[in-house]
Motif scaffolding. Structure first.
Motif, PDB file in Angstrom:
ATOM      1  N   ILE A   1      20.512  11.698 -40.869  1.00  0.00           N
ATOM      2  CA  ILE A   1      20.721  10.985 -39.602  1.00  0.00           C
ATOM      3  C   ILE A   1      22.174  10.521 -39.498  1.00  0.00           C
ATOM      4  O   ILE A   1      22.821  10.684 -38.459  1.00  0.00           O
ATOM      5  N   ALA A   2      22.712   9.964 -40.582  1.00  0.00           N
ATOM      6  CA  ALA A   2      24.104   9.495 -40.578  1.00  0.00           C
ATOM      7  C   ALA A   2      25.067  10.643 -40.294  1.00  0.00           C
ATOM      8  O   ALA A   2      26.010  10.499 -39.508  1.00  0.00           O
ATOM      9  N   LEU A   3      24.832  11.799 -40.923  1.00  0.00           N
ATOM     10  CA  LEU A   3      25.688  12.972 -40.680  1.00  0.00           C
ATOM     11  C   LEU A   3      25.621  13.418 -39.221  1.00  0.00           C
ATOM     12  O   LEU A   3      26.652  13.690 -38.596  1.00  0.00           O
ATOM     13  N   LEU A   4      24.412  13.485 -38.690  1.00  0.00           N
ATOM     14  CA  LEU A   4      24.261  13.942 -37.307  1.00  0.00           C
ATOM     15  C   LEU A   4      24.848  12.945 -36.316  1.00  0.00           C
ATOM     16  O   LEU A   4      25.416  13.339 -35.294  1.00  0.00           O
ATOM     17  N   GLN A   5      24.744  11.654 -36.605  1.00  0.00           N
ATOM     18  CA  GLN A   5      25.254  10.653 -35.671  1.00  0.00           C
ATOM     19  C   GLN A   5      26.776  10.570 -35.668  1.00  0.00           C
ATOM     20  O   GLN A   5      27.354   9.956 -34.775  1.00  0.00           O
ATOM     21  N   LEU A   6      27.420  11.205 -36.638  1.00  0.00           N
ATOM     22  CA  LEU A   6      28.871  11.289 -36.628  1.00  0.00           C
ATOM     23  C   LEU A   6      29.373  12.252 -35.545  1.00  0.00           C
ATOM     24  O   LEU A   6      30.530  12.208 -35.156  1.00  0.00           O
ATOM     25  N   GLU A   7      28.482  13.121 -35.098  1.00  0.00           N
ATOM     26  CA  GLU A   7      28.855  14.119 -34.092  1.00  0.00           C
ATOM     27  C   GLU A   7      28.742  13.497 -32.702  1.00  0.00           C
ATOM     28  O   GLU A   7      27.687  12.962 -32.345  1.00  0.00           O
ATOM     29  N   PRO A   8      29.795  13.592 -31.892  1.00  0.00           N
ATOM     30  CA  PRO A   8      29.770  12.949 -30.570  1.00  0.00           C
ATOM     31  C   PRO A   8      28.760  13.557 -29.593  1.00  0.00           C
ATOM     32  O   PRO A   8      28.322  12.881 -28.662  1.00  0.00           O
ATOM     33  N   ASP A   9      28.377  14.801 -29.822  1.00  0.00           N
ATOM     34  CA  ASP A   9      27.477  15.478 -28.882  1.00  0.00           C
ATOM     35  C   ASP A   9      26.031  15.547 -29.378  1.00  0.00           C
ATOM     36  O   ASP A   9      25.193  16.220 -28.778  1.00  0.00           O
ATOM     37  N   ILE A  10      25.707  14.867 -30.481  1.00  0.00           N
ATOM     38  CA  ILE A  10      24.349  14.886 -31.035  1.00  0.00           C
ATOM     39  C   ILE A  10      23.820  13.463 -31.129  1.00  0.00           C
ATOM     40  O   ILE A  10      24.481  12.578 -31.670  1.00  0.00           O
ATOM     41  N   GLU A  11      22.615  13.241 -30.613  1.00  0.00           N
ATOM     42  CA  GLU A  11      21.964  11.938 -30.699  1.00  0.00           C
ATOM     43  C   GLU A  11      20.614  12.115 -31.393  1.00  0.00           C
ATOM     44  O   GLU A  11      19.801  12.947 -30.985  1.00  0.00           O
ATOM     45  N   VAL A  12      20.372  11.344 -32.438  1.00  0.00           N
ATOM     46  CA  VAL A  12      19.079  11.367 -33.119  1.00  0.00           C
ATOM     47  C   VAL A  12      18.165  10.405 -32.369  1.00  0.00           C
ATOM     48  O   VAL A  12      18.410   9.206 -32.320  1.00  0.00           O
ATOM     49  N   VAL A  13      17.101  10.959 -31.757  1.00  0.00           N
ATOM     50  CA  VAL A  13      16.207  10.144 -30.931  1.00  0.00           C
ATOM     51  C   VAL A  13      14.982   9.650 -31.685  1.00  0.00           C
ATOM     52  O   VAL A  13      14.289   8.753 -31.208  1.00  0.00           O
ATOM     53  N   ALA A  14      14.716  10.234 -32.861  1.00  0.00           N
ATOM     54  CA  ALA A  14      13.531   9.820 -33.628  1.00  0.00           C
ATOM     55  C   ALA A  14      13.657  10.300 -35.063  1.00  0.00           C
ATOM     56  O   ALA A  14      14.377  11.260 -35.356  1.00  0.00           O
TER      57      ALA A  14
END
Length: 197
Positions: free
Chosen positions: A14-27
Motif C-alpha cells: 500500500i505504501a509503495l502504491l500510494q507513492l504514485e500520484p496516479d494510483i489510489e488504494v481504495v481498500a
C-alpha cells in the motif's frame, strides 16, 4: 484494492502504491473471501491479489472477480515463480502476474498496465511457462489432490466432492501413477513444485 494476509507485506504494498500520484488504494483485505464484496462496495478498478490467501485462494478470488465484476482487473502477486502457477493464473483469466521479489517500480507499472487492458506477466516466467510441461491431471484429480494436501481424510474428500471413498482412492492411485510419484505425499510435492496445486 490490495489483498494480502501478511500485515507488514500488505502495508508495504500500500505504501509503495500510494507513492504514485496516479494510483489510489481504495481498500485492503486479508482474505480471499473478502475480495469480491469489497471490490463491489468500493468500485476498485484493479485488485492486487496475493495468490496464497486464507479462505478462497487468490486465483479462485480472481476467477470470481472476472465472472461477477469483469471491469475490475486482477494482478496476482506470488513468491512462487513456477510455470504451472502462471498457467493456472492465465486460465483463471487474470490480467497480470508478478513475482513478489520484482523491483518496486514494476508493481506500479503492472497496475497501470492491467488498468489499461494489457496483460502484464513477468518475462522470465513467461518464457519458462512456454517450455514447461502441461499438467497431466484432470480437474477432478487436482480437486482430490488439493483436498488431500489440505489434510482431509479420504472419507472427508469424498463427502466434499460428492464421491464415494473408493472413487477418491482410485483418483489418488491414478494421480500417483500419472506423476510417477512414490506415494500421495510425493504426488502432492510434485504437483506443488510444478505449480499445479
Amino acid at each position: 484494492m490490495v489483498a494480502e494476509d501478511m500485515h507488514i507485506v500488505r502495508g508495504a504494498l500500500i505504501a509503495l502504491l500510494q507513492l504514485e500520484p496516479d494510483i489510489e488504494v481504495v481498500a485492503e483485505v486479508a482474505s480471499g473471501d473478502e475480495i469480491l464484496p469489497v471490490a463491489r462496495a468500493t468500485g476498485a478498478q484493479v485488485a492486487v491479489i496475493d495468490i496464497d490467501l486464507p479462505g478462497k485462494d487468490g486465483l479462485t478470488a480472481a476467477e470470481e472477480l472476472h465472472e461477477y465484476l469483469p471491469d475490475c482487473r486482477t494482478l496476482i502477486l506470488t513468491s512462487l515463480g513456477r510455470p504451472g502457477t502462471l498457467r493456472r493464473a492465465l486460465a483463471a483469466k487474470v490480467s497480470g502476474f508478478l513475482l513478489k521479489d520484482a523491483p518496486p517500480d514494476k508493481l506500479a507499472n503492472a497496475v497501470r498496465g492491467v488498468l489499461a487492458g494489457r496483460r502484464m506477466v513477468d518475462g522470465d516466467l513467461a518464457l519458462a511457462a512456454w517450455d514447461a510441461a502441461d499438467c497431466p491431471l484432470t480437474g477432478r484429480e487436482i480437486d482430490v489432490l488439493r483436498l488431500t494436501a489440505e489434510g482431509y481424510e479420504t472419507v472427508e474428500v469424498a463427502a466434499r466432492l460428492y464421491l464415494s471413498a473408493g472413487t477418491v482412492r482410485n483418483y489418488l492411485t491414478t494421480v500417483v501413477a500419472k506423476l510417477n510419484a512414490r506415494n500421495r505425499v510425493d504426488a502432492i510435492r510434485i504437483a506443488k513444485d510444478s505449480g499445479w496445486l
